[in-house]
Design a protein around this motif. Structure first.
Motif, PDB file in Angstrom:
ATOM      1  N   HIS A 225       0.809  -1.220   0.000  1.00  0.00           N
ATOM      2  CA  HIS A 225       0.000   0.000   0.000  1.00  0.00           C
ATOM      3  C   HIS A 225       0.841   1.267   0.000  1.00  0.00           C
ATOM      4  O   HIS A 225       0.470   2.272  -0.633  1.00  0.00           O
ATOM      5  N   ASP A 229      -0.832   3.024  -3.062  1.00  0.00           N
ATOM      6  CA  ASP A 229      -2.036   3.818  -2.811  1.00  0.00           C
ATOM      7  C   ASP A 229      -2.058   5.132  -3.590  1.00  0.00           C
ATOM      8  O   ASP A 229      -3.099   5.513  -4.144  1.00  0.00           O
ATOM      9  N   SER A 299      -6.656  -2.862   4.571  1.00  0.00           N
ATOM     10  CA  SER A 299      -6.221  -3.492   3.318  1.00  0.00           C
ATOM     11  C   SER A 299      -7.026  -4.751   3.031  1.00  0.00           C
ATOM     12  O   SER A 299      -6.873  -5.352   1.967  1.00  0.00           O
TER      13      SER A 299
END
Length: 435
Positions: A225, A229, A299
């Motif tokens: 992430h 992201d 997540s």
């Protein structure tokens, strides 16, 4: 990934999935495995007891912590294989590829390794590999070295240190892994690659060293992430294209993206297709999916009650409805820059290219099956073609390992010698096997 973050969430990583398995079993989908029948796998991790719905979604297995040396041998000479047995046996029983994670890594390594002499350290590393390979001979993939750029092994000097290549300790690790696990595909794995062009360049340098020695079969990019992201889609594609030039398949090895339902969905919709459809990407492994059992909050893709978050519903529909056509890459160059090659599938000419003088990837997408060849007709002097490889959905078939080359000039004549060569000088073709 950062070791501090790992241990902050250790409690959640070790939560038993037994109770959750009963609950999650009620959320089974009618069609098993999202990537069933696709040319790439879509896998996930197993941390303890396999969740009841694992087989519903995923078709490849990586152990989360159980395969790391510090987990297997926390006390010198006392091997703890139990959790690794569980994950490996589940993969085998369900016909799923299994990837070992990992042999050589500077984090979660045994605490006792630092107290040994250099020869003892090297012997212990090799012994870990040997015992693993004897116990799990059907392992398809191995992350031999993990995070060499960010978390290199503390004992790397015992394995050769920088040495002549700058990365001799990595070469040593792959040599030993190849010796003890000759049937597994050997991978390197690292984070911060998908979003950093400078890291890609350094990473490719290591891959080139290993590839020149025939030691590496694929390159892993973690894609957590913190890299995924907020990265721009164009950056993802640019870095994948650059890494693909290393000439080995790419494995997205530890994918997760965070956010509330709407944010996570948007991120998957925007970025996952760039990974899944890239011709060099051979498989994708997510790093957890059940709420409360992922290493970072938000997540997860499945809630505690067994219901799917929107990102998972979209992901399943996207992968199942995406064409399973094959992405073919022919990597080649000409010596004059005027040579022309033709790709044939099942005897039919499907695409021709005029080559440049530098190694270039020439791509073609098809649903055809059959034998594949790259053909050259030399119609002038001073023209030769060098074929590096032909890849199918990221799985490279090296030209010099093919037994069928009718255009090679060897032993003073066309077609002379063994036929194993990257070069086409005479009229002829290299055969790369069935698609």
């Amino acid at each position: 990934m950062d070791n501090t973050q790992r241990f902050k969430t250790l409690g959640r990583l070790l939560v038993s999935t037994g109770a959750a398995a009963v609950l999650l079993g009620t959320a089974q989908l009618a069609q098993a495995q999202i990537a069933n029948g696709k040319t790439k796998f879509l896998g996930n991790i197993i941390a303890g007891n396999p969740p009841a719905n694992f087989n519903t979604y995923w078709n490849q297995v990586s152990p989360e912590n159980a395969g790391k040396w510090g987990s297997v041998e926390p006390v010198r000479g006392q091997m703890n294989w139990g959790a690794l047995d569980t994950a490996y046996n589940y993969a085998r029983a369900n016909g799923m590829p299994f990837k070992q994670h990992t042999f050589v890594w500077g984090s979660q390594e045994p605490n006792w390794i630092g107290g040994l002499s250099a020869p003892q350290q090297a012997a212990e590393v090799e012994d870990f590999m040997r015992q693993y390979c004897q116990r799990y001979p059907q392992t398809q993939y191995i992350d031999v070295v993990n995070e060499p750029l960010h978390q290199p092994a503390s004992y790397r000097a015992a394995l050769g240190g920088a040495g002549a290549t700058g990365w001799d300790w990595i070469v040593w690790s792959f040599e030993k892994a190849r010796q003890h696990c000759p049937n597994a595909k050997l991978l390197i794995n690292e984070y911060g690659i998908i979003n950093d062009a400078n890291a890609v360049t350094r990473y490719k340098g290591i891959v080139s060293i290993l590839k020149s020695r025939g030691l590496i079969d694929g390159v892993g990019i973690q894609s957590h992430h913190f890299s995924m992201d907020t990265v721009a889609p164009a950056t993802i594609t640019q870095n994948l294209n650059s890494l693909a030039q290393a000439g080995v398949p790419i494995y997205v090895s530890e994918l997760d993206m965070t956010g509330d339902d709407a944010t996570q969905l948007s991120r998957y919709q925007q970025k996952f297709p760039l990974l899944w459809t890239h011709p060099a990407v051979a498989g994708v492994t997510l790093w957890g999916y059940i709420e409360g059992q992922t290493w970072v909050a938000n997540s997860h893709l499945v809630r505690r009650d067994g219901s799917e978050r929107p990102a998972l519903t979209w992901l399943a529909n996207y992968v199942r409805n995406t064409s399973s056509s094959k992405s073919i890459v022919v990597r080649a160059r000409g010596t004059s820059g005027q040579e022309r090659v033709t790709l044939r599938i099942g005897g039919t000419a499907v695409q021709s290219w005029t080559l440049s003088k530098t190694m270039t990837n020439y791509t073609f997408t098809t649903s055809l099956s059959g034998g594949s060849t790259v053909e050259f007709t030399n119609d002038a002097t001073g023209r030769d073609v060098q074929i590096d490889y032909l890849s199918v959905n990221g799985n490279a078939r090296q030209a010099e390992t093919q037994t069928y080359n009718t255009g090679v000039y060897q032993s003073g004549r066309c077609g002379g010698g063994s036929g194993r060569s990257e070069w086409l000088h005479c009229n002829g073709a290299i055969g790369f096997g069935d698609l």
